[in-house]
Each structure stands twice: as structure tokens, then as C-alpha cells.
Design a protein around this motif. Structure first.
Motif, mmCIF file in Angstrom:
data_model
loop_
_atom_site.group_PDB
_atom_site.id
_atom_site.type_symbol
_atom_site.label_atom_id
_atom_site.label_comp_id
_atom_site.label_asym_id
_atom_site.label_seq_id
_atom_site.Cartn_x
_atom_site.Cartn_y
_atom_site.Cartn_z
ATOM 1 N N THR A 167 0.833 -1.210 0.000
ATOM 2 C CA THR A 167 0.000 0.000 0.000
ATOM 3 C C THR A 167 0.866 1.259 0.000
ATOM 4 O OG1 THR A 167 -1.745 -1.173 1.197
ATOM 5 C CG2 THR A 167 -1.829 1.231 1.216
ATOM 6 N N LEU A 168 1.917 1.257 0.827
ATOM 7 C CA LEU A 168 2.836 2.407 0.850
ATOM 8 C C LEU A 168 3.517 2.589 -0.506
ATOM 9 C CD1 LEU A 168 4.567 2.006 4.345
ATOM 10 C CD2 LEU A 168 2.687 3.527 3.725
ATOM 11 N N LEU A 169 3.940 1.485 -1.116
ATOM 12 C CA LEU A 169 4.635 1.561 -2.404
ATOM 13 C C LEU A 169 3.712 2.086 -3.495
ATOM 14 C CD1 LEU A 169 7.117 0.944 -4.152
ATOM 15 C CD2 LEU A 169 6.244 -1.396 -4.427
ATOM 16 N N GLU A 170 2.506 1.558 -3.583
ATOM 17 C CA GLU A 170 1.549 1.981 -4.609
ATOM 18 C C GLU A 170 1.262 3.475 -4.515
ATOM 19 O OE1 GLU A 170 -1.279 -1.983 -5.190
ATOM 20 O OE2 GLU A 170 -1.909 -0.328 -3.929
ATOM 21 N N ASN A 171 0.917 3.919 -3.322
ATOM 22 C CA ASN A 171 0.508 5.317 -3.170
ATOM 23 C C ASN A 171 1.685 6.276 -3.305
ATOM 24 O OD1 ASN A 171 -2.524 5.419 -2.294
ATOM 25 N ND2 ASN A 171 -1.667 3.710 -1.151
ATOM 26 N N THR A 172 2.861 5.870 -2.857
ATOM 27 C CA THR A 172 4.052 6.711 -3.045
ATOM 28 C C THR A 172 4.380 6.844 -4.527
ATOM 29 O OG1 THR A 172 4.930 5.995 -0.903
ATOM 30 C CG2 THR A 172 6.470 7.021 -2.438
ATOM 31 N N LEU A 173 4.229 5.759 -5.266
ATOM 32 C CA LEU A 173 4.478 5.793 -6.708
ATOM 33 C C LEU A 173 3.504 6.734 -7.410
ATOM 34 C CD1 LEU A 173 5.915 4.705 -9.231
ATOM 35 C CD2 LEU A 173 4.278 2.799 -9.236
ATOM 36 N N ILE A 187 1.934 9.358 -6.129
ATOM 37 C CA ILE A 187 2.285 10.742 -5.780
ATOM 38 C C ILE A 187 3.491 11.204 -6.600
ATOM 39 C CG2 ILE A 187 3.114 12.242 -3.922
ATOM 40 C CD1 ILE A 187 1.548 10.450 -1.977
ATOM 41 N N TYR A 188 4.479 10.343 -6.727
ATOM 42 C CA TYR A 188 5.675 10.694 -7.491
ATOM 43 C C TYR A 188 5.336 10.952 -8.957
ATOM 44 C CZ TYR A 188 10.045 10.055 -10.032
ATOM 45 O OH TYR A 188 11.110 10.216 -10.891
ATOM 46 N N LEU A 189 4.548 10.072 -9.558
ATOM 47 C CA LEU A 189 4.207 10.219 -10.973
ATOM 48 C C LEU A 189 3.409 11.493 -11.228
ATOM 49 C CD1 LEU A 189 3.189 6.542 -11.881
ATOM 50 C CD2 LEU A 189 5.322 7.719 -12.457
ATOM 51 N N ILE A 190 2.439 11.780 -10.363
ATOM 52 C CA ILE A 190 1.598 12.962 -10.558
ATOM 53 C C ILE A 190 2.396 14.244 -10.369
ATOM 54 C CG2 ILE A 190 -0.385 14.229 -9.638
ATOM 55 C CD1 ILE A 190 -1.679 11.528 -9.024
ATOM 56 N N CYS A 191 3.295 14.255 -9.420
ATOM 57 C CA CYS A 191 4.061 15.479 -9.137
ATOM 58 C C CYS A 191 5.151 15.743 -10.166
ATOM 59 C CB CYS A 191 4.687 15.392 -7.745
ATOM 60 S SG CYS A 191 3.491 15.445 -6.391
ATOM 61 N N SER A 218 -4.002 9.569 -2.314
ATOM 62 C CA SER A 218 -2.836 8.728 -2.037
ATOM 63 C C SER A 218 -2.104 9.193 -0.778
ATOM 64 C CB SER A 218 -1.886 8.736 -3.237
ATOM 65 O OG SER A 218 -2.469 8.086 -4.346
ATOM 66 N N CYS A 219 -1.974 10.508 -0.604
ATOM 67 C CA CYS A 219 -1.377 11.023 0.637
ATOM 68 C C CYS A 219 -2.188 10.583 1.849
ATOM 69 C CB CYS A 219 -1.301 12.548 0.592
ATOM 70 S SG CYS A 219 -0.125 13.216 -0.584
#
Length: 355
Positions: A85-91, A93-97, A114-115
Motif C-alpha cells: 500500500t505504501l509503495l503503490e501510493n508513493t508511486l 504521488i511521485y508520478l503525478i508530481c 494517495s497522501c
């Protein structure tokens, strides 16, 4: 002068009078005077008894399961789900930003979601994992109320964000010409801020009510985190007002946002049925159906637990339902809302140089 000082003064005043009454009055009058003195002494002792009453300083979380034969397997499963779950949502956030082509209202809300999911699982999962690893987990009263505060903030914010995302899809599909105006950056920012601030206000009210209750024992919570219903079950004071606040806020937050989501997806479904292309209808229905599944599971579990005016007795069922909206929903949301999206797939290929 407080009540104890007044009571002491009254006793000192009555004692000489009592000695005088022993020689001057009848037995009935002397007995009445003694009863009055005893009553005053009892009133003086009562605050001392209340002060000496033991207040619960910590709670014991029984955890998800106490069966030794499956605890290790459950720990491995939930640790994997937590990290995933942490990996999916961190990914996400990274892609969108980092990619300007994803700087759109829909992805702005997905970034907020995701945050929120990262914070959400980080509030509840650590105590679940500790309970599975070590057994019943001792948590201080302050830490328990802190966990409850952040949990209520996040669950209320998620409800409002899901409603905002449903409204965004409604405008994009049903009113595409007005989409740039209705979902301009100021509106998106306002919806996101109102979601977080609304969750904060509700949490302050509910946590204050629950923390102000008296907990005299027992102190065992049949749950893997500090939740509303188990805490109400342990209170040794009258909880009618707290239950009313909890029930009203649940109706406003859960039912209000659910109605917005259902109305938005109903309008989307009606618009999709009018599309001339069968392929377009299938694609739109597939997307909306997956969204509705996630929203339906989350709201069904949450409404069953929180939109009830009385304390819940079936805590085992409570724990099972809690796993659905604290573990399963944060895990599924990134896949349903984002990772199945073609634009996100394109960005992933660019980022990791996939063919």
C-alpha cells in the motif's frame, strides 16, 4: 470557600451545640443533630473518594487475532499488504508530481487520496502488526486518543474526497464543455481543503467527547486500534450525549457524501447509456463499475459500524469490517482509480523505460 471548608465549618459549629443539646433536649432532637453531622461528614468524604478513584492510564488492545497458530501467517500477510500500500501510493504521488501531463483535476484529487491512504494505513497498521507479533498490546490513554483523533480525521476526509472525485467525473462526462470552468484550480483546491478541514473539525468534536468520558476499568479493547465503539463500551459514565454526537456526525459525513457519490454516478450512468458507441459504453461502464465497487465496500463497512446510535456488541464482526476499510480499501484504491488508467500507464512506461 469550597464545599469541604463550608462543611467543616458547619461541623465545628454544630459540635458544641450537640453537647448542649445532650443536656437540654429530648432524645429525638439529639438523634436528628447526630444525623445532620454524619451527613455533613459523608459529604466531606465523598470528594476524597472520587479523587482516589483509579482512572485508566492505559488500554490493552487484544489485536486482530489471539490464535497462536495463525498469528505468524497473519503478520506476514498484513506486513506485505502494508508495504505494498505504501509503495503503490508513493508511486502515484511521485508520478503525478513529476509529470505535467498528469496535472489535471482528477489526478490532483488522486494525489490527495494517495497522501491520505499513506497516513491512514500508518495510523492503524502499526498497532495491528505489533499485536500480531507480540500479543495483546499496551497503549497509553494519551496515545490511544491521539490515534483515535487522526483516524477520525482521515476517515472523514476520505469520505469527502471520494465525493469530490465522483463530482469531478460527473462534470467531465456529463458537462464536458463546462469542465474547465467548473473544475478550475481554485475550485479543486477549495474542495480538497474543505475535505481536510471538515475531517479535522469532526474529529476534534468526537475525540473531545470520547476523551472526556471516565474510564474506570476494565481497560481491554477487543480491537487492533483505538476505535469509537470499543471505547464507548468501556466507559463507566453516561455516554448518551457522546453517542448522539457520534451518530449525528456519522450521518452528516457518511450519508451526505454517499448521496453525492451516488447522485454523481447515477448521472454518469444515464449519460453513458445515451452514448452511440457500444465500445465507449462498455469502457465507461467498466470504469464506473470498478469505482462503485470500491465506494460501495468502503461505505457499507463504515456505515454499519458508525451510523448506529447504540454501542456495538459484536466486536469480532467489528474487527472484520475494520480490516475492510483500513486495509483493503487503501490497497485497492490506487489500482482502481489510477493504475488502470491509460495516461498513468504511459507515464509509467516513460519513467521506467518500458517498451
Amino acid at each position: 470557600m469550597d464545599c469541604r471548608q463550608k462543611g467543616l465549618g458547619a461541623v465545628l459549629f454544630l459540635l458544641p451545640r450537640l453537647r448542649t443539646l445532650q443536656g437540654e433536649t429530648s432524645g429525638r432532637q439529639r438523634q436528628d443533630a447526630k444525623v445532620l453531622v454524619c451527613h455533613l461528614l459523608a459529604q466531606m468524604e465523598r470528594p476524597l473518594e472520587l479523587a482516589n478513584m483509579t482512572r485508566v492510564q492505559q488500554f490493552i488492545l487484544l489485536g486482530l487475532s489471539t490464535r497462536l497458530d495463525i498469528k505468524d501467517a497473519l503478520f506476514a500477510v498484513f506486513l506485505t499488504l502494508y508495504l505494498l500500500t505504501l509503495l503503490e501510493n508513493t508511486l502515484i504521488i511521485y508520478l503525478i508530481c513529476t509529470h505535467s501531463e498528469l496535472h489535471k483535476p482528477m489526478y490532483f484529487f488522486l494525489c490527495n487520496l494517495s497522501c491520505l491512504e499513506i497516513c491512514y494505513v500508518s495510523v492503524t497498521m502499526p498497532t495491528l502488526l505489533v499485536g500480531l507479533w507480540t500479543g495483546p498490546y499496551h497503549i497509553s490513554f494519551t496515545l490511544c486518543m491521539t490515534q483515535l483523533f487522526f483516524f477520525i480525521v482521515l476517515i472523514c476526509t476520505e469520505c469527502t474526497l471520494l465525493a469530490s472525485m465522483a463530482y469531478d467525473r460527473y462534470v467531465a462526462i456529463c458537462r464536458p464543455l463546462h469542465y474547465p470552468l467548473l473544475m478550475r484550480p481554485q475550485v479543486c483546491l477549495g474542495l480538497a481543503l474543505s475535505s481536510w478541514l471538515g475531517g479535522l473539525v469532526v474529529s476534534v468534536a468526537k475525540t473531545t467527547c470520547i476523551a472526556s468520558l471516565s474510564y474506570c476499568g476494565p481497560n481491554v479493547l477487543n480491537q487492533f486500534f483505538c476505535d469509537v465503539s470499543p471505547l464507548l463500551n468501556l466507559s463507566c459514565t453516561h455516554v448518551a450525549l457522546t453517542e448522539l454526537v457520534d451518530f449525528i456526525s456519522a450521518i452528516i459525513i457518511f450519508c451526505g457524501t454517499l448521496l453525492v457519490s451516488l447522485a454523481s454516478y447515477s448521472a454518469i450512468g444515464t449519460a453513458v447509456l445515451r452514448m452511440p458507441s457500444a465500445a465507449a459504453r462498455r469502457k465507461a461502464f467498466s470504469t464506473c463499475a470498478s469505482h462503485l465497487v470500491v465506494v460501495g465496500i468502503f461505505y457499507s463497512a463504515a456505515l454499519f459500524i458508525y451510523c448506529r446510535p447504540s454501542r456495538i456488541k459484536s466486536m469480532d464482526l467489528n474487527k472484520v469490517l475494520s480490516v475492510i476499510y483500513t486495509v483493503a480499501t487503501p490497497l485497492c484504491n490506487p489500482v482502481i482509480y489510477c493504475l488502470r488508467n491509460k495516461e498513468v500507464h504511459t507515464v509509467l512506461q516513460k519513467t521506467f523505460h518500458w517498451a
